[in-house]
Design a protein around this motif. Structure first.
Motif, PDB file in Angstrom:
ATOM      1  N   LEU A 107       5.161  -3.395   8.479  1.00 47.50           N
ATOM      2  CA  LEU A 107       4.023  -3.772   9.195  1.00 47.50           C
ATOM      3  C   LEU A 107       3.304  -2.771  10.113  1.00 47.50           C
ATOM      4  O   LEU A 107       4.071  -1.820  10.740  1.00 47.50           O
ATOM      5  CB  LEU A 107       4.104  -5.063  10.039  1.00 47.50           C
ATOM      6  N   ASN A 109       0.572  -2.220  13.542  1.00 49.68           N
ATOM      7  CA  ASN A 109      -0.342  -2.899  14.476  1.00 49.68           C
ATOM      8  C   ASN A 109      -0.751  -1.681  15.584  1.00 49.68           C
ATOM      9  O   ASN A 109      -0.253  -1.488  16.462  1.00 49.68           O
ATOM     10  CB  ASN A 109       0.346  -4.111  15.221  1.00 49.68           C
ATOM     11  N   LYS A 113      -4.593  -5.724  15.151  1.00 47.03           N
ATOM     12  CA  LYS A 113      -4.439  -6.651  13.969  1.00 47.03           C
ATOM     13  C   LYS A 113      -3.043  -6.091  13.332  1.00 47.03           C
ATOM     14  O   LYS A 113      -3.054  -5.187  13.147  1.00 47.03           O
ATOM     15  CB  LYS A 113      -5.469  -6.533  13.427  1.00 47.03           C
ATOM     16  N   GLU A 115      -1.192  -5.460  10.093  1.00 46.83           N
ATOM     17  CA  GLU A 115      -1.524  -5.160   8.481  1.00 46.83           C
ATOM     18  C   GLU A 115      -0.011  -4.931   8.043  1.00 46.83           C
ATOM     19  O   GLU A 115       0.756  -4.518   8.309  1.00 46.83           O
ATOM     20  CB  GLU A 115      -2.366  -3.737   8.609  1.00 46.83           C
ATOM     21  N   TYR A 116      -0.329  -5.171   6.653  1.00 48.42           N
ATOM     22  CA  TYR A 116       0.976  -4.808   5.989  1.00 48.42           C
ATOM     23  C   TYR A 116       0.688  -3.719   4.985  1.00 48.42           C
ATOM     24  O   TYR A 116      -0.428  -3.264   4.670  1.00 48.42           O
ATOM     25  CB  TYR A 116       0.896  -6.103   4.575  1.00 48.42           C
ATOM     26  N   ILE A 117       1.767  -2.530   5.342  1.00 44.06           N
ATOM     27  CA  ILE A 117       1.433  -1.167   4.858  1.00 44.06           C
ATOM     28  C   ILE A 117       2.747  -0.950   3.980  1.00 44.06           C
ATOM     29  O   ILE A 117       3.065   0.251   3.883  1.00 44.06           O
ATOM     30  CB  ILE A 117       1.466  -0.374   5.934  1.00 44.06           C
TER      31      ILE A 117
END
Length: 278
Positions: A107, A109, A113, A115-117
């Motif tokens: 993840l 941030n 926000k 985010e899935y990475i």
């Protein structure tokens, strides 16, 4: 450790393009082809996979002929190419080497926000297409080429701000244990290749020396200094300039590139299309 008489590195995907002929394309992410006398290794598969496919074709690289795929870490700008059906088809059946943590839920941030990475495949899905080797220990892939495994920290900065991993029912800071490099022993000394260098390029260089017992000649790849304060970047550049050759790429940032480029005898422009021989 055997010394390689011939080592060739071709940058297939990066943020920047180093050559205009043939016309090539870049994107945020990284991928490089490593060739020795008898082995071909694809280090990372880029973000979308499209530049890897396109640039490989333009450069006369047959991706179906590679022997190994090595993953620098589990972020999507280095593993997202697996979601490209055409690239997946060309690479099907190869041996994939990575750290076990590469499949953790990654993840980010940075903007407020989450985010899935992470990698676009689970381990189970990956094993349907590839022969997967996961190791946290150094592994000699072929004579003269070592997968770093988990990089030891020597007191230098790591670059993990804003990165998290989800495990079970908790979210914790991600210290990027899966961040792995390649150590290649040439006649001139070790060539270190990194994807993002989240472990810290100076930690990686010291780890390379400890694992191999050899001196480092060159460092190439992402050094993840793009958001670091100027004073810290300057200090890292001073250490890197003790090497013979330095090729900042991908997430290294413009400052470290300009500081190294001021030393033309040491600088390697490691963008898409660059072919580097040792």
């Amino acid at each position: 450790m055997k010394r390689l008489s011939n080592l060739k590195m071709t940058i297939l995907s990066d943020n920047f393009v180093s050559t205009l002929i043939p016309p090539l394309i870049g994107e945020w992410g990284f991928s490089a082809l490593i060739e020795t006398d008898d082995t071909k290794i694809l280090y990372d598969v880029g973000n979308s996979g499209y530049p890897v496919l396109y640039n490989a074709e333009k450069l006369g690289v047959d991706l179906s002929k590679i022997d190994y795929i090595v993953l620098s870490h589990g972020h999507s700008d280095h593993t997202g190419g697996f979601s490209n059906p055409e690239l997946l088809k060309k690479l099907e059946g190869k041996i994939v080497i990575a750290h076990p943590s590469v499949f953790e839920k990654k993840l980010l941030n940075w903007s407020g926000k989450i985010e899935y990475i992470g990698i676009p495949m689970s381990l189970d899905e990956m094993e349907k297409h590839f022969h997967v080797i996961l190791t946290s220990q150094p592994l000699e892939i072929t004579e003269g080429v070592i997968f770093s495994g988990e990089v030891k920290r020597y007191g230098y900065d790591e670059y993990t701000a804003g990165l998290f991993t989800a495990r079970d029912s908790s979210i914790t800071g991600d210290h990027m244990k899966d961040d792995a490099a390649l150590y290649m022993n040439t006649e001139k000394g070790l060539v270190v290749l990194t994807g993002c260098g989240h472990s810290g390029i100076l930690n990686i260089i010291n780890h390379a020396k400890e694992v191999t017992g050899e001196n480092v000649y060159a460092a190439i790849g992402g050094f993840h200094l793009l958001s670091s304060p100027k004073d810290k970047v300057v200090k890292v550049s001073e250490e890197l300039l003790k090497l013979d050759k330095v090729g900042p790429a991908h997430c290294s940032g413009n400052l470290i590139k300009s500081l190294i480029a001021d030393h033309k005898d040491k600088f390697i422009d490691a963008g898409v299309g660059k072919v580097i021989k040792f």
